[in-house]
Structure formats: structure tokens, C-alpha cells
Enzyme design. Structure first.
Site, PDB file in Angstrom:
ATOM      1  N   ASP A 181       0.827  -1.205   0.000  1.00 36.37           N
ATOM      2  CA  ASP A 181       0.000   0.000   0.000  1.00 36.37           C
ATOM      3  C   ASP A 181       0.864   1.258   0.000  1.00 36.37           C
ATOM      4  O   ASP A 181       0.687   2.148   0.837  1.00 36.37           O
ATOM      5  CB  ASP A 181      -0.917  -0.064   1.239  1.00 36.37           C
ATOM      6  N   GLU A 426       2.938  -8.319   7.330  1.00 39.81           N
ATOM      7  CA  GLU A 426       1.705  -8.965   6.880  1.00 39.81           C
ATOM      8  C   GLU A 426       1.904 -10.038   5.816  1.00 39.81           C
ATOM      9  O   GLU A 426       1.230 -10.026   4.775  1.00 39.81           O
ATOM     10  CB  GLU A 426       0.696  -7.908   6.399  1.00 39.81           C
ATOM     11  N   TYR A 480      -7.231  -3.329  12.411  1.00 42.61           N
ATOM     12  CA  TYR A 480      -8.073  -2.235  11.900  1.00 42.61           C
ATOM     13  C   TYR A 480      -9.545  -2.412  12.251  1.00 42.61           C
ATOM     14  O   TYR A 480     -10.414  -2.099  11.453  1.00 42.61           O
ATOM     15  CB  TYR A 480      -7.857  -2.102  10.377  1.00 42.61           C
ATOM     16  N   GLU A 516       0.234  -1.578  14.146  1.00 42.19           N
ATOM     17  CA  GLU A 516      -0.553  -0.655  13.316  1.00 42.19           C
ATOM     18  C   GLU A 516      -1.988  -0.604  13.820  1.00 42.19           C
ATOM     19  O   GLU A 516      -2.565  -1.632  14.183  1.00 42.19           O
ATOM     20  CB  GLU A 516      -0.633  -1.110  11.833  1.00 42.19           C
TER      21      GLU A 516
HETATM   22  C1  GCB Z   1      -1.649  -2.444   6.621  1.00 46.07           C
HETATM   23  C2  GCB Z   1      -0.342  -2.361   5.944  1.00 46.07           C
HETATM   24  C3  GCB Z   1       0.010  -0.936   5.566  1.00 46.07           C
HETATM   25  C4  GCB Z   1      -1.210  -0.231   4.989  1.00 46.07           C
HETATM   26  C5  GCB Z   1      -2.300  -0.211   6.041  1.00 46.07           C
HETATM   27  C6  GCB Z   1      -3.589   0.433   5.530  1.00 46.07           C
HETATM   28  O1  GCB Z   1      -1.964  -3.350   7.327  1.00 46.07           O
HETATM   29  O2  GCB Z   1       0.703  -2.926   6.694  1.00 46.07           O
HETATM   30  O3  GCB Z   1       1.056  -0.978   4.622  1.00 46.07           O
HETATM   31  O4  GCB Z   1      -0.913   1.058   4.561  1.00 46.07           O
HETATM   32  O5  GCB Z   1      -2.612  -1.501   6.431  1.00 46.07           O
HETATM   33  O6  GCB Z   1      -3.744   1.624   5.712  1.00 46.07           O
HETATM   34  O7  GCB Z   1      -4.382  -0.269   4.942  1.00 46.07           O
END
Ligand code: GCB
Length: 609
Positions: A181, A426, A480, A516
């Protein structure tokens, strides 16, 4: 033996460094074969003689420099060249050409003669050029750079050609990067140096530190290992090693030994700046002099240890008040920039951030130097992001992954800021192939680091299906809740994240970092009650994560890292509006409400410990 050191170029009594940064000439190979530049052997003449050229700054990504979309989105071979001189008096020295990094695949010629190839976009490479250099007139360096990713590169990617003529014009091609990403910026991303060493030279220095408490004071124990190249077996009497403190005073020394242990009485330990010592980020220098070559290697004295529920720096529990970053900015893309680097460290300290992960590749050496000197802890991640299928876990991938880790550790092994290696971001760690693959990757990483730093990787799969966490010392998870699932429902976060943390903990008695969590946010977009993409949502979402962190902070949670420090560019996608907007800062490094919130939290935690 062959050279293996990757010491940073440095002026000294015996060495000279000259930069080849500046404006280079540039052209992309737009032929339908994507390979005409090789047929026509563009390296044999100045680039300007084989066609029109553009001016291209080094260091910088080339993508955002022009106003040409086909250069921004270019996939294939891009060419750079420039003229340079090698002083005549360098003829009896060893002259080395070194690139801090070139993304992704680089081939280098000097005066039309092949010099070196490097695969991998984030680490330095170099070669001696005495055999091809002209010491009595102009020289030309030509660099071909290819940003095409394949299933065995790191990161992996693949090209998709639009073969249906009803749908796609000729030559239509896109680079698929699935879970990568971030924009695949390309070019000569870091400094280009020309430097000298004597013919007989210090090739590598490895330093490992520890300390002993002696009554009220602390003795630092510094173990060093020096390798030399290019000389006769030298008399041991030629070797002088001195430890110099921050004030320039020699505090200990030793002669006659290429390997040894030196004690620093009353040592200043290296501390993260949030640990409230008098001297955070305290750096010493190991001055090495051997038969006329002199090199000054910076280092810090500190230890890192992990138990089943804690992370320790110098024997004190360390809680990571962290952030995930990117090398990313307007115009320069991933090109190294001193002003941006200084600003980012000032902003990190303003927010009370004491730790970052080099998501998702090793950062520039000049950035790492700042982490060492300012006492910011680093989880050093190799560019293994987007390992998503068995096709990315075959023997060629494994060999390259290990090679990149070797290069990363070779470069960063002496850095006190680096407390942990991250071997991937990941990966599909639930695939059966992942188990053998990562067993090998982790064992290799352990074997390469004389300091035995802990190892982690950032996981996106759940604790039951993961097959890799068994190998690592610290479990890092990217989560997330409330964003990619139950979108907008921050009220699920405390429950879902708690369940998750407890499941990991039940399966592996290891410390855990949330590496994250974050929500895309458009600065200036306000909506109350909070709604996704608004500043209100980003802060209320984060509050729920923070509540959960506070529940586990005194147990086994050893860190939290918001995604991301700043907004950053991605490929074009319908879930990305002007890139990934999960920054607590904008891409221009201005705070969203979440930056103030984070600052209040991190400063309060630091003050209470
Ligand atoms: C993740 C990735 C990261 C992305 C992020 C997102 O899990 O490790 O590279 O930018 O999510 O914002 O989706």
C-alpha cells in the site's frame, strides 16, 4: 577473501569523500520491447548522444519531478548519467563508488565499462572503480534502474498486460502490488558517493555492548571485531583502537588486537529520549587506526532483552510509544532529504514518540543516524511486504529474503537505536509454506546478528491460523477494527481488540506490540457525531484503541504504533483519495486533531513513568 563491509563513507586522516549528488541526465526506455536501451547499448555513450534527455535530481524518485504522467507511472528501465572527475592524487588510493540505494534493480557502468549490479531497492552497494576510472580527465557514470517487481523481488509484485485489443491500447500494462500500500517510487533514492581508502584498509567493524553495575557506577563492556582487506598480514602492533566520548575525550584504548573487549568505566548508557536520563542517545566513537587507515565508528552502549511479557532497554522496561512511517514526501517521493528528516525527528519528539518501525523497508542511513543520536528507538524492517502467496515463498524468494536481511544487518548492526529486526510485514503466515519459509528466515536473522537482537514480524492473520509467531521473540499485530471491519463503529474496538490480544497471549506467552491501527482522515473534514474520514472519527476511533492499550499496558503489551506518522502516496485505488490518509500529520507534516491527541497521550504516559 572478498569485501563484505558496508561502513558509511567517511572523511578521515586517510580517506576522502566526494558526493556525486546533483542534477543528472535522465531518460526512460519507452520502446515497445521495453529493452531497446540494451539493444542500443545506451551506456556506451553519453545519454545525451543517444536521444533527448531530461534533468533529474539525485537523490530523488523520478516519478513526481516532471509533469509527464507516463514518467510518473513508468515501469521498466530508466537511465541516468553524469560526468565526474577523480583527482590525480587518488590514483594510489582505492576509489569506491557507492550508492545509498537505487530502487529496484540497478546496473552501473563507468566510462562504458560494467561495474556492478544490485537487486533490492533499499540498501547500499558499492564497488572499487580504479580499473575503469580515468584519473587524468572526465569520467562518466551510467545507471540503469528498473522498478519492475516480480513474485521473487522484495516487495513482490507482478505485471499485468492488457492483452485484449478490444479493451486495451497497445502496450497497456499495470503493476499489481496487492498488499503493498505505497507508491512504487523509483530512481536513485539516496546519496551517491565517491570515496577513497588506502589500498590496505579497514573493511568492517562490529561492535557489541553490555554493562556491569559496579557499586554506584556502571562499567560499559565494548566488544569489537575489525576486519581488514587488501594488505599483507599486518603486524599486530599496527592496530590502535580508542573509545572517544561525546566531548572528544579518549576514555579507553587498546592496541595490537583486531578483536577485543574494552571497558568504559562510568559509562554513559544509550537511552531513549523519553527515559528521562540526562543524556539520551549518548553516542561514543570507536576510533580505529590500522597501518595508516583511520575510521571512526559511532556506537552506543546499551542492552536489549525480552522476557515472556516485557521488553527491556538497559534492564528497564521499555514501552514503545510509537508510529509507523514511510519515506515519502511531495515531489521527491522516496528521495532522501535532510530538511524532511530533521523536521520528522522534531515532530516525533514533539508528539512524544520514542519509537518507529521502518515500515516497510530499511530507511536511509542518514535517518538511522538521527535515531541513534536523538534516542529514538527503531524496529528495523526489511522490505518483505506483500508476501501473500506460495509463489512468494519459493527457493528464489527465500534466498533473496535472506540476502536482503544480511545486507540490512551488515549496514545497521552497530546502531544502538535498532532494538529489533522485523523480518516481514503482513505475510500470509497462515499458509503451510510459511512455516518452513519463516523458520529459515528467522534462524538466518538470528545467526547474522552478533548482538542477538529480538526478532518480530507484523502479523495480519489471527492467532489460530498463524504459523510463524512461534519463531519470533515479540508478536506484532496490525489491526483495523472499526475501519476495515465494522466500518465506523468505534464501539466494537475495545471488545474485539481485547479478545484478540487475549487469544494471542493464550497461544504464545510472548510480549505483544500493536504495530498498526489507524483510520483515513481528511484534514479539515468535520462531522459530529463522528463519521468515517472526519477528524472527529480519527480521534474517537483512536481513543478506543488507547483504552484497550491501557488495559494491557501493565501486562504483556509492550508497545503501540499508530498507522501512520504522515499521509503518504499509494497506487491509484478507489479506497485511496490522494494516497493513504491515515497520517496523524498531513503529507506536508501539519497536524490533524489526532496528532494533538497522540501528543497528549504519549507525553502523559512518559511523565507518569
Ligand atoms: C496495513 C499495511 C500498511 C497499509 C495499512 C492500511 O496493514 O501494513 O502498509 O498502509 O494496512 O492503511 O491499509
Amino acid at each position: 577473501g572478498s569485501s563484505k563491509g558496508m561502513l558509511y563513507p567517511q572523511d578521515s586522516e586517510s580517506r576522502v569523500v566526494k558526493t556525486l549528488d546533483g542534477m543528472w541526465r535522465f531518460r526512460v526506455d519507452t520502446s515497445s520491447s521495453r529493452n531497446q536501451s540494451f539493444v542500443d547499448q545506451w551506456w556506451t555513450r553519453p545519454l545525451a548522444e543517444t536521444g533527448p534527455v531530461l534533468t533529474m535530481p539525485v537523490p530523488s524518485s523520478y516519478n513526481d519531478i516532471t509533469v509527464d504522467k507516463s514518467i510518473r507511472d513508468f515501469i521498466g528501465w530508466a537511465w541516468y548519467d553524469r560526468q565526474f572527475f577523480v583527482p590525480e592524487e587518488w590514483a594510489n588510493q582505492r576509489v569506491v563508488l557507492r550508492f545509498g540505494s537505487v530502487h529496484y534493480h540497478a546496473i552501473v557502468w563507468v566510462n562504458g565499462q560494467y561495474v556492478m549490479t544490485h537487486v533490492g531497492g533499499h540498501l547500499p552497494f558499492e564497488a572499487e572503480i580504479n580499473g575503469v576510472a580515468n584519473f587524468h580527465g572526465a569520467n562518466r557514470v551510467t545507471v540503469a534502474v528498473n522498478n519492475t517487481l516480480s513474485p521473487t523481488t522484495l516487495p513482490p509484485g507482478s505485471l499485468t498486460f492488457g492483452s485484449d485489443p478490444q479493451k486495451y491500447p497497445p502496450g497497456y500494462v499495470i503493476q499489481e502490488m496487492q498488499h503493498m500500500d505505497f507508491f512504487n517510487y523509483a530512481g536513485i533514492h539516496r546519496h551517491v558517493h565517491l570515496y577513497t581508502t588506502p589500498r590496505s584498509y579497514i573493511d568492517d567493524i562490529t561492535i557489541v555492548t553490555s554493562f556491569n553495575n559496579v557499586g554506584d557506577s556502571v562499567d560499559g563492556i565494548v566488544t569489537y571485531d575489525i576486519t581488514t582487506m587488501g594488505g599483507q598480514a599486518r603486524a599486530a602492533g599496527d592496530v590502535q583502537v580508542a573509545i572517544v566520548n561525546k566531548d572528544g575525550t579518549v576514555v579507553a584504548q587498546q592496541s595490537n588486537q583486531l578483536q577485543g573487549t574494552i571497558t568504559i568505566t562510568n559509562v554513559h548508557l544509550w537511552w531513549p529520549y523519553t527515559s528521562k536520563p540526562s543524556n539520551p542517545g549518548y553516542m561514543y566513537t570507536l576510533k580505529v587506526s590500522i597501518s595508516g587507515d583511520v575510521y571512526r565508528q559511532p556506537f552506543g552502549v546499551r542492552t536489549v532483552a525480552v522476557t515472556d511479557s516485557q521488553l527491556y532497554i538497559n534492564g528497564r522496561p521499555f514501552y514503545c510509544l510509537g508510529v509507523g512511517k514511510h519515506e515519502d514526501a511531495d515531489i521527491r517521493g522516496k528521495g532522501f532529504d535532510y530538511a524532511l528528516t530533521a523536521k520528522d525527528f522534531n515532530l516525533m519528539k514533539w508528539m512524544g514518540i520514542n519509537c518507529f518501525r521502518t515500515s516497510h523497508y530499511p530507511y536511509a542511513e542518514e535517518i538511522m543516524d538521527q535515531a541513534d543520536e536523538q534516542g529514538i528507538v527503531v524496529i528495523d524492517e526489511c522490505p518483505a511486504v506483500n508476501i501473500i502467496s506460495a509463489a512468494n515463498m519459493g527457493p528464489a524468494s527465500l534466498a533473496h529474503h535472506k540476502e536482503v536481511i544480511t545486507e540490512m544487518i551488515q549496514r545497521d548492526k552497530n546502531r544502538p537505536s535498532v532494538i529489533m529486526w522485523s523480518v516481514a510485514n503482513e505475510p500470509s503466515s497462515n499458509l503451510p509454506e510459511a512455516e518452513d519459509y519463516f523458520r529459515d528466515v528467522v534462524a538466518h536473522t538470528k545467526s547474522m546478528d552478533s548482538a542477538h537482537r529480538p526478532i518480530t514480524f507484523a502479523s495480519s492473520v489471527d492467532s489460530n491460523s498463524d504459523l510463524v509467531a512461534q519463531f519470533v521473540d515479540v508478536i506484532s499485530i496490525n489491526r483495523y477494527y472499526g475501519w476495515y471491519s465494522d466500518t465506523g463503529h468505534a464501539e466494537v474496538i475495545l471488545l474485539q481488540l481485547s479478545t484478540e490480544l487475549e487469544a494471542w497471549r493464550a497461544r504464545h506467552r510472548k510480549p505483544i506490540i500493536i504495530s498498526e491501527y489507524g483510520a483515513d482522515t481528511i484534514p479539515g473534514l468535520h462531522q459530529y457525531p463522528e463519521f468515517v474520514f472526519s477528524e472527529e472519527f480519527q480521534t474517537s476511533f483512536s481513543s478506543e484503541y488507547h483504552k484497550t492499550f491501557d488495559k494491557y499496558r501493565s501486562q504483556f503489551l509492550v508497545g503501540e504504533m499508530v498507522w501512520n506518522f504522515a499521509d503518504f502516496m499509494t497506487t491509484q485505488a478507489i479506497i485511496r483519495v490522494g494516497g493513504n490518509r491515515k497520517g496523524v500529520l498531513t503529507r506536508q507534516r501539519q497536524p490533524k486533531a489526532a496528532a494533538h491527541q497522540l501528543r497528549a497521550r504519549y507525553v502523559a504516559i512518559t511523565n507518569s513513568t
